[in-house]
Structures are given as structure tokens and as C-alpha cells.
Design an enzyme around this catalytic site. Structure first.
Site, PDB file in Angstrom:
ATOM      1  N   ASP A  67      65.403  32.188  16.781  1.00 22.75           N
ATOM      2  CA  ASP A  67      65.094  31.117  17.731  1.00 22.75           C
ATOM      3  C   ASP A  67      63.909  30.300  17.214  1.00 22.75           C
ATOM      4  O   ASP A  67      62.889  30.872  16.819  1.00 22.75           O
ATOM      5  CB  ASP A  67      64.767  31.759  19.090  1.00 22.75           C
ATOM      6  CG  ASP A  67      64.683  30.740  20.206  1.00 22.75           C
ATOM      7  OD1 ASP A  67      65.454  29.766  20.181  1.00 22.75           O
ATOM      8  OD2 ASP A  67      63.856  30.936  21.121  1.00 22.75           O
ATOM      9  N   THR A  72      60.561  33.202  29.005  1.00 24.09           N
ATOM     10  CA  THR A  72      59.401  33.511  29.855  1.00 24.09           C
ATOM     11  C   THR A  72      59.762  34.393  31.044  1.00 24.09           C
ATOM     12  O   THR A  72      59.030  35.340  31.372  1.00 24.09           O
ATOM     13  CB  THR A  72      58.774  32.181  30.343  1.00 24.09           C
ATOM     14  OG1 THR A  72      58.487  31.378  29.185  1.00 24.09           O
ATOM     15  CG2 THR A  72      57.487  32.428  31.112  1.00 24.09           C
TER      16      THR A  72
HETATM   17  O1  G3H Z   1      64.061  29.061  22.910  1.00 22.57           O
HETATM   18  C1  G3H Z   1      63.801  29.727  23.922  1.00 22.57           C
HETATM   19  C2  G3H Z   1      63.778  29.153  25.250  1.00 22.57           C
HETATM   20  O2  G3H Z   1      63.838  27.795  25.185  1.00 22.57           O
HETATM   21  C3  G3H Z   1      62.887  29.840  26.204  1.00 22.57           C
HETATM   22  O3  G3H Z   1      62.216  29.009  27.126  1.00 22.57           O
HETATM   23  O4  G3H Z   1      60.508  30.646  27.855  1.00 22.57           O
HETATM   24  O5  G3H Z   1      60.929  28.573  29.150  1.00 22.57           O
HETATM   25  O6  G3H Z   1      62.614  30.398  29.116  1.00 22.57           O
HETATM   26  P1  G3H Z   1      61.538  29.684  28.389  1.00 22.57           P
HETATM   27 ZN    ZN Z   2      63.331  26.999  23.112  1.00 17.58          ZN
END
Ligand code: G3H
Ligand code: ZN
Length: 282
Positions: free
Chosen positions: A81, A232
Site C-alpha cells: 500500500d 485507521t
Molecule cells: O491506503 C490506505 C487507506 O487509504 C487507509 O486510510 O486510514 O483513513 O482508513 P484510512
Molecule cells: Zn491510502
């Protein structure tokens, strides 16, 4: 089952549903995510950010996810990611990741496209699918922080051109979500998302999927989102699970009991999100 690519999961998803993609950091996260998906009979994408890979080690995450996937009957993909360089994408491909995200969104269009194209060539030669970001998602995810004034939404004309030039399998457009928790009400540009979905022929990803109301998530899916990234919310669930366990059992020192509480919290959170993404919970 053996790991599959994210592309395969996205192209074979049931109509009207999105595939959940969750950021993991350790064995308990991996088991929580995979076991939740298995219990619901839903495919899932397990993701690791560069920071998570720095913490745990690329081969450790690769082996953990492969082992977890082989023990269940649903298809699982393992994805890098927000990879920032060709080198990290290469390291993940060599260790058996089935998908990589190359994030050149900090770069001007031509440089982002060139870096992405370079990763696509290597990845496709190994049967690995590639996601890339165009526009810039704001907020903070691990060590990646984008200030509000540097974030910008994806131009649909550029999205068409970017997919054509790079040959990517999956596109992450910026439509107003942010990484991390929202300050105030999230404002998503669904009209822009619909236009991008209409003009681009690869599946689309919603980054910053945490802390979004159910309605917003489901509207994004109706507008063409195929993959929803959640980081998150999972971090909070795990840490709050451990915290609650220790509050109730302040003398406990057995790591298995403490971390199992985090794993169970991860599993419950992932099941809740997967139900929303399959639009069971409206
Ligand atoms: O690439 C990972 C996500 O975009 C996570 O985003 O932490 O706001 O869920 P988030
Ligand atoms: Zn992201």
C-alpha cells in the site's frame, strides 16, 4: 487457497459490492482480517504500507499472509500500500505479494506516469497487479502525511490519459476522502467519481475509508468504487481492544491473552466493515 491478485478479486466481485482492503502490521492483524473474511465467506485484500513493512519486514508479512490465506477457503490478495519507489515495489514482488500500489501522487503527472509505468512492466511480468494514485489524497497514514493545501482532486481527463499511458489495473482517484480521522463532515465529490468511473475502464479505489458514515461508503460504491481501503479504524479497534482487556485485567502479563483481545477486536471491526461493503447493512 493460494493468494490471488487484487485485480482478480475486483473484477469478479458481485455487482453492487466493493472489496474491503485492510492495513495490517503483525500476525494478530493478519489473522483478524483473514478470519473475519472467512467467517463471512467474503474475499478480502490484506495490505501493508511501507512503514508497516519497515516495522515487520517484507518477508515476514508475506509469509504471514500466505500462511493465513492457505488455511482458508476464500481468495485473499496481498498488496503493498502506498509504495513510494520502484525498489519497494520490486522487493514486495520478489517476496510473493500479488499486488502493489505505486504512489507517485506527490510527483507531476508525467513523472508519476513514468514511475507507474516502470512498476507495471515489472509487476505484469510476474503476474502481479498494480494500483496507482492520481490526484492527491490528504491526511496522514503512517509516515505518509499530505497537508490539506497539498491535497487535490483527480481531473477526469487526466485519469483517462493516466490509465492509457501506464497500463495500470486499478486506479485510486482523489475525490475528497482523507487518510485518518475527519475534521468536520467528510465532503466527497460523487459527481466527479461517477464521471471517472464512466470514462475509465479499470476498477476504482476509495482511499481513506475509515471514519466515513455508512451512507457515504455505500454511495461511493454505487458511484463506481470497487475497493475500499481501511487503515485507521482497524488501528483504533485493535488498540482499544487491548486497552479494554488490560483495564479489566490489570495484572495480566500473558502476551497471548493480551494480543488475542486485539485480534478479536480486529476481526469484529473487519466483519462490520465487510457487511457494509457488501451493502447488507443499509
Ligand atoms: O491506503 C490506505 C487507506 O487509504 C487507509 O486510510 O486510514 O483513513 O482508513 P484510512
Ligand atoms: Zn491510502
Amino acid at each position: 487457497m493460494a493468494l490471488v491478485t487484487a485485480k482478480e478479486l475486483l473484477l469478479s466481485r458481485p455487482p453492487g459490492q466493493a472489496v474491503g482492503a485492510f492495513n495490517v502490521h503483525n500476525m494478530e492483524d493478519v489473522q483478524g482480517v483473514v478470519w473475519a473474511a472467512e467467517e463471512l465467506g467474503t474475499p478480502v485484500i490484506v495490505m501493508a504500507s511501507e512503514s508497516a513493512l519497515k516495522y515487520a519486514g517484507v518477508p515476514y508479512i508475506a509469509q504471514l499472509v500466505r500462511t493465513a490465506a492457505e488455511a482458508v477457503s476464500i481468495p485473499i490478495a496481498l498488496q503493498l500500500d502506498h509504495g513510494s519507489s520502484f525498489e519497494i515495489a520490486k522487493a514486495c514482488i520478489e517476496c510473493g505479494f500479488t499486488s502493489v500500489m505505486i504512489d507517485g501522487s506527490r510527483l507531476p503527472f508525467a513523472e508519476n506516469a513514468a514511475l507507474t509505468r516502470q512498476v507495471v512492466e515489472l509487476a505484469h511480468a510476474h503476474g502481479v497487479s498494480v494500483e496507482a494514485e492520481l490526484g492527491r489524497v490528504g491526511g496522514k497514514e503512517d509516515d505518509l502525511e499530505v497537508a490539506a493545501q497539498d491535497a487535490f482532486l483527480t481531473n477526469p481527463d487526466e485519469a483517462v490519459e493516466f490509465v492509457r499511458q501506464t497500463g495500470i489495473d486499478v486506479l485510486a482517484p482523489a475525490i475528497g476522502t482523507v487518510h485518518g480521522l475527519y475534521k468536520g463532515e467528510p465532503k466527497l465529490d460523487f459527481a466527479r467519481l461517477r464521471e471517472i468511473a464512466r470514462r475509465v475502464d479499470v476498477p476504482l479505489v476509495l482511499h481513506g475509508g475509515s471514519d466515513l458514515p455508512v451512507d457515504a461508503l455505500q454511495e461511493a460504491i454505487r458511484c463506481g468504487i470497487a475497493k475500499v481501503n481501511i487503515g485507521t479504524d482497524l488501528k483504533y479497534a485493535v488498540t482499544n481492544g487491548v486497552r479494554a482487556y488490560l483495564k479489566e485485567n490489570p495484572e495480566e502479563y500473558e502476551p497471548r491473552k493480551v494480543f488475542a483481545a486485539g485480534r478479536e477486536a480486529a476481526k469484529q471491526l473487519v466483519m462490520e466493515k465487510l457487511r457494509i461493503l457488501s451493502r447488507e447493512a443499509v
